[in-house]
Motif scaffolding. Structure first.
Motif, mmCIF file in Angstrom:
data_model
loop_
_atom_site.group_PDB
_atom_site.id
_atom_site.type_symbol
_atom_site.label_atom_id
_atom_site.label_comp_id
_atom_site.label_asym_id
_atom_site.label_seq_id
_atom_site.Cartn_x
_atom_site.Cartn_y
_atom_site.Cartn_z
ATOM 1 N N ASP A 115 0.874 -1.116 0.105
ATOM 2 C CA ASP A 115 -0.037 0.027 0.032
ATOM 3 C C ASP A 115 0.744 1.298 0.051
ATOM 4 O O ASP A 115 0.353 2.375 -0.650
ATOM 5 N N ILE A 116 2.044 1.311 0.632
ATOM 6 C CA ILE A 116 2.839 2.377 0.874
ATOM 7 C C ILE A 116 4.110 2.217 0.164
ATOM 8 O O ILE A 116 4.777 1.110 0.201
ATOM 9 N N SER A 117 5.087 3.028 -0.094
ATOM 10 C CA SER A 117 6.396 3.099 -0.685
ATOM 11 C C SER A 117 7.311 2.739 0.655
ATOM 12 O O SER A 117 6.967 2.632 1.734
ATOM 13 N N SER A 118 8.415 2.235 0.177
ATOM 14 C CA SER A 118 9.424 1.600 1.234
ATOM 15 C C SER A 118 10.011 2.889 2.059
ATOM 16 O O SER A 118 9.934 2.833 3.099
ATOM 17 N N ARG A 119 9.838 4.193 1.585
ATOM 18 C CA ARG A 119 10.456 5.570 2.464
ATOM 19 C C ARG A 119 9.140 5.532 3.145
ATOM 20 O O ARG A 119 9.372 6.130 4.228
ATOM 21 N N GLY A 120 7.649 5.534 2.871
ATOM 22 C CA GLY A 120 6.940 5.720 3.416
ATOM 23 C C GLY A 120 6.780 4.751 4.822
ATOM 24 O O GLY A 120 6.178 5.152 5.692
ATOM 25 N N GLN A 121 7.063 3.679 4.516
ATOM 26 C CA GLN A 121 6.975 2.448 5.479
ATOM 27 C C GLN A 121 7.959 2.996 6.456
ATOM 28 O O GLN A 121 7.918 2.990 7.684
ATOM 29 N N ARG A 122 9.257 3.655 6.126
ATOM 30 C CA ARG A 122 10.491 3.807 7.195
ATOM 31 C C ARG A 122 9.947 5.016 8.126
ATOM 32 O O ARG A 122 10.084 5.176 9.305
ATOM 33 N N LEU A 123 9.265 5.825 7.354
ATOM 34 C CA LEU A 123 8.659 7.081 8.035
ATOM 35 C C LEU A 123 7.699 6.721 9.226
ATOM 36 O O LEU A 123 7.861 7.296 10.235
ATOM 37 N N ILE A 124 6.859 5.852 8.837
ATOM 38 C CA ILE A 124 5.750 5.514 9.775
ATOM 39 C C ILE A 124 6.450 4.478 10.910
ATOM 40 O O ILE A 124 6.248 4.678 12.073
ATOM 41 N N ASP A 125 7.334 3.631 10.639
ATOM 42 C CA ASP A 125 8.038 2.833 11.636
ATOM 43 C C ASP A 125 9.088 3.739 12.493
ATOM 44 O O ASP A 125 8.961 3.371 13.728
ATOM 45 N N GLN A 126 9.655 4.936 11.975
ATOM 46 C CA GLN A 126 10.276 5.697 12.941
ATOM 47 C C GLN A 126 9.426 6.980 13.441
ATOM 48 O O GLN A 126 10.146 7.933 13.861
ATOM 49 N N ALA A 127 8.177 6.987 13.166
ATOM 50 C CA ALA A 127 7.669 8.217 13.551
ATOM 51 C C ALA A 127 7.588 8.583 15.099
ATOM 52 O O ALA A 127 7.451 7.751 15.974
ATOM 53 N N GLY A 128 7.954 9.745 15.353
ATOM 54 C CA GLY A 128 7.925 10.125 17.014
ATOM 55 C C GLY A 128 6.736 11.002 17.260
ATOM 56 O O GLY A 128 6.625 11.413 18.352
ATOM 57 N N VAL A 129 5.809 11.177 16.299
ATOM 58 C CA VAL A 129 4.631 11.988 16.959
ATOM 59 C C VAL A 129 3.894 11.436 17.843
ATOM 60 O O VAL A 129 3.672 10.093 17.730
ATOM 61 N N SER A 130 3.349 12.350 18.719
ATOM 62 C CA SER A 130 2.609 11.860 19.677
ATOM 63 C C SER A 130 1.001 12.004 19.638
ATOM 64 O O SER A 130 0.642 13.021 19.032
ATOM 65 N N ALA A 131 0.310 11.043 20.289
ATOM 66 C CA ALA A 131 -1.168 11.050 20.138
ATOM 67 C C ALA A 131 -1.604 12.145 21.024
ATOM 68 O O ALA A 131 -2.676 12.897 20.637
ATOM 69 N N LYS A 132 -1.046 12.417 22.113
ATOM 70 C CA LYS A 132 -1.396 13.587 22.973
ATOM 71 C C LYS A 132 -0.556 14.855 22.921
ATOM 72 O O LYS A 132 0.856 14.641 22.664
ATOM 73 N N GLN A 133 -0.910 16.093 22.885
ATOM 74 C CA GLN A 133 -0.125 17.490 22.542
ATOM 75 C C GLN A 133 -0.159 18.182 23.714
ATOM 76 O O GLN A 133 0.323 19.151 23.567
ATOM 77 N N TRP A 134 -0.652 17.891 24.696
ATOM 78 C CA TRP A 134 -0.895 18.751 25.726
ATOM 79 C C TRP A 134 -0.812 17.796 27.060
ATOM 80 O O TRP A 134 -1.586 16.957 27.500
ATOM 81 N N GLY A 135 -0.278 18.796 28.222
ATOM 82 C CA GLY A 135 -0.466 18.140 29.701
ATOM 83 C C GLY A 135 0.979 17.958 30.322
ATOM 84 O O GLY A 135 1.813 18.140 29.266
ATOM 85 N N ALA A 136 0.874 17.656 31.351
ATOM 86 C CA ALA A 136 2.158 17.446 32.261
ATOM 87 C C ALA A 136 2.852 16.010 31.711
ATOM 88 O O ALA A 136 1.894 14.976 31.672
ATOM 89 N N PHE A 137 4.002 15.924 31.456
ATOM 90 C CA PHE A 137 4.913 16.846 31.071
ATOM 91 C C PHE A 137 5.447 16.904 29.642
ATOM 92 O O PHE A 137 6.509 16.415 29.230
ATOM 93 N N MET A 138 4.390 17.090 28.819
ATOM 94 C CA MET A 138 4.620 17.253 27.278
ATOM 95 C C MET A 138 5.862 18.215 27.035
ATOM 96 O O MET A 138 5.758 19.457 27.250
ATOM 97 N N PRO A 139 6.901 17.521 26.554
ATOM 98 C CA PRO A 139 7.918 18.597 26.059
ATOM 99 C C PRO A 139 7.767 19.393 25.001
ATOM 100 O O PRO A 139 7.111 18.940 23.803
ATOM 101 N N GLY A 140 8.362 20.668 24.763
ATOM 102 C CA GLY A 140 8.149 21.301 23.634
ATOM 103 C C GLY A 140 6.996 21.969 23.232
ATOM 104 O O GLY A 140 6.828 22.741 22.345
ATOM 105 N N VAL A 141 5.850 22.181 24.326
ATOM 106 C CA VAL A 141 4.850 22.730 23.849
ATOM 107 C C VAL A 141 4.647 23.970 25.032
ATOM 108 O O VAL A 141 4.663 23.849 26.159
ATOM 109 N N PRO A 142 4.345 25.061 24.407
ATOM 110 C CA PRO A 142 4.117 26.185 25.112
ATOM 111 C C PRO A 142 2.831 26.472 25.870
ATOM 112 O O PRO A 142 1.901 25.579 25.541
#
Length: 507
Positions: A115-142
């Protein structure tokens, strides 16, 4: 056609909120696609079908017109309406056999595509994005709750009342000029960046700035230096662009390439010199000068990611690397997200003067930028002095929260767990013993209602330091101690209770 009328009558829901026209259209489309109505079948007249279904004739006429417009049926004057033959051409979608190969053999040996390209698969496998973006102690959020929303709303309302057509169309190459002029003035004072408004390109943030730089200045397969560890988002952008990453370790003075690294110059070097992400050290002046000279000699483009350097505690913000660059090899990128609010999605880049026309064309050609109204509001916000006063106020607020969190760490663990990179930014790293599993600790903390990030997720290589990125900016003062008490219990259970010696504490 009595069978069709009976089937349609049974399927129609007279009490449904969906209009009868839409129901009838959908039912007939499905009947044709599934073969219930075979190609060549003549449909009943509109008058006859309307009578059978007890609906207005105009309803059926509209349905037939729409079916004809979308190619489901063919209408012939004087003859009637017939189901069109829209079945897929099997010859067009099948692989032709090779010489000497049967059709069955060609089908059997065809390798299925994922369904996806090999580089797309690498992107998904190594993704660092978080499902939650607010609250203690979320780093990098003002703390967006502290943003002067009323001031912003007032400026925005004033601009909307007298909005010109120019603010409602696509952005010109480079972005809204008054904003570029305001940023140029701000960056010269706040970050010692040497630039004119023409050198500033407005983007949607650091990710797009890096992506544009790579597309314009590097080819697929060329090497890019990245700090080890580094921000996962920048790493993903570089890898997805087809560059080969060369992780360069950092020490207390920042980027520290080996002799072997230096013998193979990269095309791009991505660095965070004023506040290394995620560990927090500052690149020394000697290392900065060495990197700039190396870039000059080998035509290396340096991307300086200056993501949150305005928030430095106990000393003035450090000058940018770009301000030292006499060879014009530095692409300076920044964002307003951490200064104001992440949802603003306005960033900027400062490019060498000779590249400015190329980047203005590139950003317009690739991304068709807009958001001129937001850019105009931001320009007013900066020029009226609100940005400077907001940054000053938030630096004080974040400094207080940082100290409260450090005090909480000391109360619970003494000096057993080191605090790293606490001099600036919106987070610090809470070091863990080598035997710990920071990913498991992060997952357990999330189950307990506390957000942290595992330090090992920021490394490219096998040698990884254990730790937790712990943010304090978006946590109200009174919530810091109870939230850290929860995190401390998780650390006790996940780390110290599982130590080789259960009573062992990290030295």
């Amino acid at each position: 056609m009595e069978i069709l009328s009976e089937w349609l009558s049974a399927q129609l829901e007279q009490e449904s909120a969906e209009p009868v026209y839409r129901q009838l259209l959908h039912l007939m489309q499905q009947a044709i696609l599934t073969g219930r109505l075979a190609p060549g079948t003549k449909l009943p007249s509109s008058r006859s079908l309307a009578g059978d279904l007890h609906v207005a004739r105009n309803t059926v006429l509209h349905v037939y017109d729409q079916l004809s417009a979308e190619g489901y049926v063919i209408s012939t004057t004087g003859s009637g309406t017939y189901v069109a033959d829209t079945r897929p051409d099997s010859a067009a979608v099948s692989l032709p056999p090779l010489d000497g190969e049967t059709a069955d053999e060609a089908t059997a040996t065809a390798s299925p595509r994922g369904d996806i390209s090999s580089r797309g698969q690498r992107l998904i496998d190594q993704a660092g994005v978080s499902a939650k973006q607010w609250g203690a102690f979320m780093p990098g959020v003002p703390d967006v709750a502290e943003f002067p929303a009323r001031t912003w709303s007032r400026l925005q309302s004033r601009l909307w009342r007298s909005a010109s057509h120019g603010l409602l169309t696509y952005a010109p190459g480079g972005g809204y000029r008054p904003l570029r002029r305001a940023l140029s003035d701000y960056l010269r004072v706040a970050r010692s960046v040497r630039c004119t408004p023409d050198q500033i390109i407005i983007t949607t943030g650091i990710h797009q700035s890096i992506d544009l730089t790579v597309r314009l200045l590097a080819d697929v397969g060329e090497r890019a230096w990245v700090e080890e560890p580094c921000y996962w988002g920048a790493r993903s952008v570089l890898q997805s662009s087809g560059l080969k990453l060369a992780p360069i370790p950092v020490d207390d003075e920042g980027l520290n390439p080996s002799e072997a690294d230096l013998r193979d110059p990269p095309r791009i070097a991505l660095v965070t010199p004023s506040h290394q992400y995620p560990l927090g050290m500052v690149m020394s002046l000697a290392r900065r000068r060495t990197l700039l000279e190396y870039a000059r000699q080998h035509n290396v483009w340096i991307i300086e990611d200056d993501y949150d350097s305005e928030f430095r505690y106990g000393s003035r913000p450090l000058a940018s690397l770009q301000g030292l660059d006499d060879a014009n090899q530095v692409i300076y990128v920044g964002s307003l997200g951490k200064l104001l609010f992440p949802g603003l999605r306005i960033g900027y880049m400062v490019v060498p003067e000779r590249l400015a026309p190329i980047f203005r064309t590139g950003v317009a050609e690739l991304y068709r930028e807009g958001q001129l109204m937001q850019q105009a509001v931001l320009a007013e916000f900066i020029m009226d002095g609100y940005l400077t006063s907001h940054v000053r106020r938030m630096r004080t607020l974040y400094g207080e929260r940082r100290q409260l969190l450090i005090d909480a760490v000391t109360r619970h663990f003494g000096d057993a767990l080191p605090v790293m990179g606490e001099e600036a930014g919106l987070h610090f790293v809470l070091g863990l013993p080598d035997y710990a599993d920071d990913r498991a600790t992060t997952a357990a903390a999330l189950d307990a209602g506390v957000i942290v990030r595992p330090l090992t997720g920021y490394y490219n290589g096998e040698q990884k330091r254990q730790g937790l990125l712990t943010g304090y900016a978006c946590v109200p003062h009174e919530q810091i101690e109870p939230a850290f008490a929860t995190l401390a219990r998780v650390i006790e259970d996940q780390v110290f209770a599982r130590a080789p010696n259960a009573k062992q504490r990290a030295a």
